[in-house]
Design a protein around this motif. Structure first.
Motif, PDB file in Angstrom:
ATOM      1  N   GLU A 293       0.809  -1.221   0.000  1.00 33.83           N
ATOM      2  CA  GLU A 293       0.000   0.000   0.000  1.00 33.83           C
ATOM      3  C   GLU A 293       0.839   1.266   0.000  1.00 33.83           C
ATOM      4  OE1 GLU A 293      -2.918   2.306   3.138  1.00 33.83           O
ATOM      5  OE2 GLU A 293      -3.154   0.139   2.935  1.00 33.83           O
ATOM      6  N   LEU A 294       1.920   1.301   0.801  1.00 33.16           N
ATOM      7  CA  LEU A 294       2.682   2.520   0.994  1.00 33.16           C
ATOM      8  C   LEU A 294       4.032   2.529   0.299  1.00 33.16           C
ATOM      9  CD1 LEU A 294       2.027   3.132   4.803  1.00 33.16           C
ATOM     10  CD2 LEU A 294       0.850   4.176   2.857  1.00 33.16           C
ATOM     11  N   HIS A 295       4.644   1.373   0.099  1.00 32.72           N
ATOM     12  CA  HIS A 295       6.009   1.340  -0.412  1.00 32.72           C
ATOM     13  C   HIS A 295       6.094   1.115  -1.915  1.00 32.72           C
ATOM     14  CE1 HIS A 295       7.552   0.017   3.853  1.00 32.72           C
ATOM     15  NE2 HIS A 295       6.980   1.213   3.842  1.00 32.72           N
ATOM     16  N   THR A 296       5.105   0.422  -2.505  1.00 36.16           N
ATOM     17  CA  THR A 296       5.254   0.054  -3.923  1.00 36.16           C
ATOM     18  C   THR A 296       4.015   0.357  -4.768  1.00 36.16           C
ATOM     19  OG1 THR A 296       4.619  -2.246  -3.412  1.00 36.16           O
ATOM     20  CG2 THR A 296       6.986  -1.732  -3.467  1.00 36.16           C
ATOM     21  N   LEU A 297       2.906  -0.303  -4.538  1.00 29.78           N
ATOM     22  CA  LEU A 297       1.789  -0.280  -5.485  1.00 29.78           C
ATOM     23  C   LEU A 297       0.819   0.865  -5.267  1.00 29.78           C
ATOM     24  CD1 LEU A 297       0.970  -4.110  -5.610  1.00 29.78           C
ATOM     25  CD2 LEU A 297       2.630  -2.796  -6.969  1.00 29.78           C
ATOM     26  N   GLY A 298       0.568   1.225  -4.027  1.00 28.28           N
ATOM     27  CA  GLY A 298      -0.385   2.279  -3.730  1.00 28.28           C
ATOM     28  C   GLY A 298      -1.804   1.771  -3.609  1.00 28.28           C
ATOM     29  N   VAL A 299      -2.627   2.564  -2.936  1.00 27.80           N
ATOM     30  CA  VAL A 299      -4.037   2.213  -2.756  1.00 27.80           C
ATOM     31  C   VAL A 299      -4.750   2.229  -4.103  1.00 27.80           C
ATOM     32  CG1 VAL A 299      -6.196   2.928  -1.664  1.00 27.80           C
ATOM     33  CG2 VAL A 299      -4.046   3.153  -0.420  1.00 27.80           C
ATOM     34  N   GLY A 300      -5.652   1.272  -4.286  1.00 32.87           N
ATOM     35  CA  GLY A 300      -6.457   1.246  -5.504  1.00 32.87           C
ATOM     36  C   GLY A 300      -5.731   0.762  -6.729  1.00 32.87           C
ATOM     37  N   SER A 301      -4.618   0.062  -6.551  1.00 35.97           N
ATOM     38  CA  SER A 301      -3.831  -0.402  -7.698  1.00 35.97           C
ATOM     39  C   SER A 301      -4.219  -1.798  -8.152  1.00 35.97           C
ATOM     40  CB  SER A 301      -2.342  -0.366  -7.354  1.00 35.97           C
ATOM     41  OG  SER A 301      -2.076  -1.139  -6.190  1.00 35.97           O
ATOM     42  N   GLY A 302      -5.185  -2.421  -7.481  1.00 39.42           N
ATOM     43  CA  GLY A 302      -5.687  -3.705  -7.962  1.00 39.42           C
ATOM     44  C   GLY A 302      -5.308  -4.911  -7.138  1.00 39.42           C
ATOM     45  N   TYR A 303      -4.455  -4.759  -6.145  1.00 43.08           N
ATOM     46  CA  TYR A 303      -4.133  -5.912  -5.313  1.00 43.08           C
ATOM     47  C   TYR A 303      -5.267  -6.151  -4.317  1.00 43.08           C
ATOM     48  CZ  TYR A 303      -2.777  -2.740  -1.523  1.00 43.08           C
ATOM     49  OH  TYR A 303      -2.781  -1.783  -0.540  1.00 43.08           O
ATOM     50  N   SER A 304      -5.325  -7.353  -3.785  1.00 43.71           N
ATOM     51  CA  SER A 304      -6.430  -7.755  -2.914  1.00 43.71           C
ATOM     52  C   SER A 304      -5.921  -8.095  -1.523  1.00 43.71           C
ATOM     53  CB  SER A 304      -7.143  -8.971  -3.502  1.00 43.71           C
ATOM     54  OG  SER A 304      -6.283 -10.109  -3.473  1.00 43.71           O
ATOM     55  N   GLN A 305      -6.867  -8.306  -0.611  1.00 42.76           N
ATOM     56  CA  GLN A 305      -6.502  -8.772   0.717  1.00 42.76           C
ATOM     57  C   GLN A 305      -5.826 -10.132   0.638  1.00 42.76           C
ATOM     58  OE1 GLN A 305      -6.190  -7.541   3.599  1.00 42.76           O
ATOM     59  NE2 GLN A 305      -5.865  -9.426   4.784  1.00 42.76           N
ATOM     60  N   GLY A 306      -6.236 -10.930  -0.324  1.00 38.70           N
ATOM     61  CA  GLY A 306      -5.579 -12.211  -0.530  1.00 38.70           C
ATOM     62  C   GLY A 306      -4.114 -12.052  -0.900  1.00 38.70           C
ATOM     63  N   ASP A 307      -3.792 -11.027  -1.689  1.00 32.52           N
ATOM     64  CA  ASP A 307      -2.397 -10.762  -2.024  1.00 32.52           C
ATOM     65  C   ASP A 307      -1.601 -10.357  -0.784  1.00 32.52           C
ATOM     66  OD1 ASP A 307      -2.392 -11.193  -4.870  1.00 32.52           O
ATOM     67  OD2 ASP A 307      -3.529  -9.342  -5.097  1.00 32.52           O
ATOM     68  N   VAL A 308      -2.219  -9.562   0.096  1.00 31.93           N
ATOM     69  CA  VAL A 308      -1.554  -9.190   1.342  1.00 31.93           C
ATOM     70  C   VAL A 308      -1.233 -10.438   2.160  1.00 31.93           C
ATOM     71  CG1 VAL A 308      -1.814  -7.971   3.543  1.00 31.93           C
ATOM     72  CG2 VAL A 308      -2.593  -6.896   1.413  1.00 31.93           C
ATOM     73  N   GLN A 309      -2.193 -11.332   2.258  1.00 30.01           N
ATOM     74  CA  GLN A 309      -1.986 -12.556   3.033  1.00 30.01           C
ATOM     75  C   GLN A 309      -0.902 -13.430   2.421  1.00 30.01           C
ATOM     76  OE1 GLN A 309      -6.043 -13.904   2.858  1.00 30.01           O
ATOM     77  NE2 GLN A 309      -6.607 -12.897   4.790  1.00 30.01           N
ATOM     78  N   GLU A 310      -0.890 -13.532   1.099  1.00 29.80           N
ATOM     79  CA  GLU A 310       0.135 -14.332   0.435  1.00 29.80           C
ATOM     80  C   GLU A 310       1.522 -13.709   0.610  1.00 29.80           C
ATOM     81  OE1 GLU A 310      -0.710 -17.587  -1.887  1.00 29.80           O
ATOM     82  OE2 GLU A 310      -1.359 -17.210   0.180  1.00 29.80           O
ATOM     83  N   LEU A 311       1.606 -12.376   0.494  1.00 29.85           N
ATOM     84  CA  LEU A 311       2.898 -11.725   0.689  1.00 29.85           C
ATOM     85  C   LEU A 311       3.372 -11.894   2.125  1.00 29.85           C
ATOM     86  CD1 LEU A 311       5.192 -10.018  -0.441  1.00 29.85           C
ATOM     87  CD2 LEU A 311       3.853  -7.971   0.076  1.00 29.85           C
ATOM     88  N   ALA A 312       2.454 -11.841   3.075  1.00 25.85           N
ATOM     89  CA  ALA A 312       2.838 -12.083   4.467  1.00 25.85           C
ATOM     90  C   ALA A 312       3.424 -13.479   4.633  1.00 25.85           C
ATOM     91  CB  ALA A 312       1.633 -11.890   5.382  1.00 25.85           C
ATOM     92  N   ARG A 313       2.869 -14.449   3.941  1.00 20.27           N
ATOM     93  CA  ARG A 313       3.432 -15.808   3.997  1.00 20.27           C
ATOM     94  C   ARG A 313       4.825 -15.843   3.377  1.00 20.27           C
ATOM     95  NH1 ARG A 313       0.150 -19.600   0.819  1.00 20.27           N
ATOM     96  NH2 ARG A 313       1.501 -21.175   1.787  1.00 20.27           N
ATOM     97  N   VAL A 314       5.005 -15.122   2.276  1.00 19.03           N
ATOM     98  CA  VAL A 314       6.330 -15.040   1.654  1.00 19.03           C
ATOM     99  C   VAL A 314       7.354 -14.487   2.644  1.00 19.03           C
ATOM    100  CG1 VAL A 314       7.680 -13.842  -0.122  1.00 19.03           C
ATOM    101  CG2 VAL A 314       5.443 -14.811  -0.704  1.00 19.03           C
ATOM    102  N   LEU A 315       6.930 -13.523   3.438  1.00 13.53           N
ATOM    103  CA  LEU A 315       7.850 -12.823   4.331  1.00 13.53           C
ATOM    104  C   LEU A 315       8.082 -13.541   5.658  1.00 13.53           C
ATOM    105  CD1 LEU A 315       6.572  -9.166   3.790  1.00 13.53           C
ATOM    106  CD2 LEU A 315       8.628 -10.212   2.822  1.00 13.53           C
ATOM    107  N   THR A 316       7.447 -14.671   5.882  1.00 14.78           N
ATOM    108  CA  THR A 316       7.694 -15.401   7.133  1.00 14.78           C
ATOM    109  C   THR A 316       9.163 -15.816   7.214  1.00 14.78           C
ATOM    110  OG1 THR A 316       6.942 -17.421   6.004  1.00 14.78           O
ATOM    111  CG2 THR A 316       5.342 -16.292   7.419  1.00 14.78           C
TER     112      THR A 316
END
Length: 523
Positions: free
Chosen positions: A237-260
């Motif tokens: 939301e703040l560092h790369t894509l920005g609000v309203g750029s098309g990513y979903s809550q599911g993408d947030v959850q998947e990225l969080a898994r990547v970052l574990t």
């Protein structure tokens, strides 16, 4: 005849110097670069460029720009060589603990100090030991603030200093959280500054690898089966894509898994190595305080932004960063934010689109994106109209007042920034300080700025002494009316400002009216 020959000789020398500077900067690491297609035909326009690209115009920077010419000067700003600060300023930076001691050693020592304080049985001793620990943290953060201000005031690489502040604010961390006071100096120095004019992907990776970011956004607590989405959400939301750029809550959850597993390890010299499951030992990484712990990583299949992830372990993190940094949404978002910072609160979509095109074509080259912006008619038309936030206002005022003279005490400047609501490394939420005029132009803010203008204009010598008990040098105020930079700017000031200056009853009042004028509120 001799006078004409001298004038022609001087002009030829200036032209030759400009060409040499351009060739030198174009031959910098990375190959030949075309000089920016920019022009400033008169001194007043040159000063407006300085007000925007640097931390504020002063006599020495104006002389340098006039000597080199705008294209050559801007080229060296976009592609700077290592900065050489005045010896006095550099000596003060070199004497700081954050300059002398590696951050890993600072953190390990402080962690041992904290644990020793907590272990004390006597409550009064424990209280005093904890107080000493907090004071040490505060001192390290104060050094980072002082170092930033000294560089903003005196570095010849003014654009790099501006961009360092821009990115520190973009990738915001709050020094007041956890032990971040010990980390913010190194965060700026090693994660932000080296990449401020480089490739955005490198900058993004450096912030992810720094313990300040991992602590601030809680990724150090993010583990398989104990997911913490804070960093993943702000990374998108703040560092790369920005609000309203098309990513979903599911993408947030998947990225969080990547970052574990991406986290921090404060390891004492005698601590045993981490016990990693045999099958995962090859994936373990520790670099300074950064750690990738495969025991905590989710190795399951993942899909991010509509495409499956193909890598595993820390390589999967890099794959995700590649995907985010190189997306068209990131090009638009970063370009838009740069345009807000440098051009207008509501920049034209056409300018942002041209900048985003450059960002995409150059694999996120920040300097190239800025050059597209600097060459635009929108940038030229905006000069003098961008409202200064408190940090810009304080630094620009002191640069104008005292030019290259090194101040002995920057703490009053830090206090003025705090009074106006913009303490360095002090924004609590991850969105950073706002970049638009409506955040900083209230009646209360303007009243405070007038008081600060009077403090500089009437008693600026408080900045020049290193001992608060020492007498102020006399006169205790800067000689602004004698500044060539000020004299060159005055014809472009409004009638009201010129009338107020004409009615000033003392040099101190004249300085105050100048520094508090609407023209000095803008860059």
């Amino acid at each position: 005849m001799t006078t004409h020959r001298s004038a022609r000789s001087a002009a030829a020398s200036a032209l030759l110097l400009s060409g040499v500077l351009l060739l030198g900067s174009c031959a910098a690491p990375g190959g030949w670069r075309p000089p920016p297609k920019v022009s400033a035909l008169d001194e007043a326009t040159q000063l407006r460029w300085l007000e925007r690209v640097s931390w504020g115009a002063n006599a020495s920077s104006a002389q340098q720009l006039a000597r080199e010419g705008l294209p050559a000067w801007l080229q060296t700003q976009l592609h700077p060589q290592p900065a050489v600060l005045p010896a006095e300023a550099q000596a003060r930076i070199d004497a700081m603990a954050i300059s002398r001691t590696p951050v890993e050693q600072l953190v390990v020592t402080l962690d041992a100090q904290r644990r020793a304080a907590d272990a004390l049985a006597d409550e009064e001793q424990k209280k005093e030991a904890r107080k000493a620990y907090q004071q040490q943290l505060t001192q390290l953060a104060q050094e980072a603030r002082q170092r930033f201000v000294l560089r903003a005031l005196y570095s010849p690489n003014q654009l790099q200093e501006q961009m360092t502040w821009f990115w520190v604010n973009h990738f915001n961390v709050d020094a007041r959280k956890n032990n971040l006071r010990a980390l913010v100096g190194d965060y700026e120095e090693t994660a932000i500054r080296p990449h401020a004019l480089g490739k955005f992907r490198d900058l993004l990776g450096a912030t992810l690898h720094h313990p300040a970011m991992l602590s601030y956004l809680d990724n150090a607590r993010n583990a398989a089966n104990r997911i913490n989405e804070n960093y993943a959400r702000e990374l998108m939301e703040l560092h790369t894509l920005g609000v309203g750029s098309g990513y979903s809550q599911g993408d947030v959850q998947e990225l969080a898994r990547v970052l574990t597993g991406v986290g921090i390890r404060v390891r004492a010299p005698d601590a045993p190595p981490l016990a990693v499951r045999p099958a995962l030992r090859g994936d373990y990484v520790q670099q300074g305080l950064f750690e990738f712990n495969p025991n905590r990583h989710d190795y399951g299949a993942k899909t991010l932004l509509g495409r499956p992830m193909t890598q595993h372990g820390l390589a999967e993190v890099d794959e995700a960063l590649d995907r985010l940094a190189r997306s068209p949404a990131a090009a638009r978002f970063i370009s838009g934010k740069l345009a807000v910072y440098f051009v207008a609160d509501e920049p034209s979509p056409a300018l942002v689109a041209r900048m985003a095109d450059t960002f995409g074509r150059t694999d996120g080259d920040i300097a190239a994106t800025l050059q597209t912006m600097f060459e635009s008619p929108e940038f030229a038309a905006s000069l003098g109209h961008k409202f200064r936030d408190p940090v810009h206002y304080v630094i620009a005022s002191v640069r104008l007042a005292y030019d290259a003279r090194v101040v002995g005490n920057v703490n009053p400047m830090l206090g003025w920034m705090n009074r106006m609501g913009e303490p360095l490394y002090g924004h609590e939420t991850p969105d950073g300080y706002p970049l638009t005029q409506d955040a900083w132009a209230s009646a209360g803010q303007m009243s405070t700025r007038f008081e600060i203008a009077r403090a500089i204009g009437a008693n600026g010598a408080v900045l020049l002494r290193t001992d608060d008990r020492a007498a102020l040098e006399q006169p205790a105020f800067p000689q602004l009316a004698d500044s060539r930079t000020v004299r060159a700017s005055l014809p472009g000031f409004g009638v009201d400002t010129r009338d107020a200056l004409a009615q000033a009853r003392s040099p101190q009042d004249w300085n105050t009216f100048l520094l508090a004028s609407p023209e000095l509120m803008h860059r």
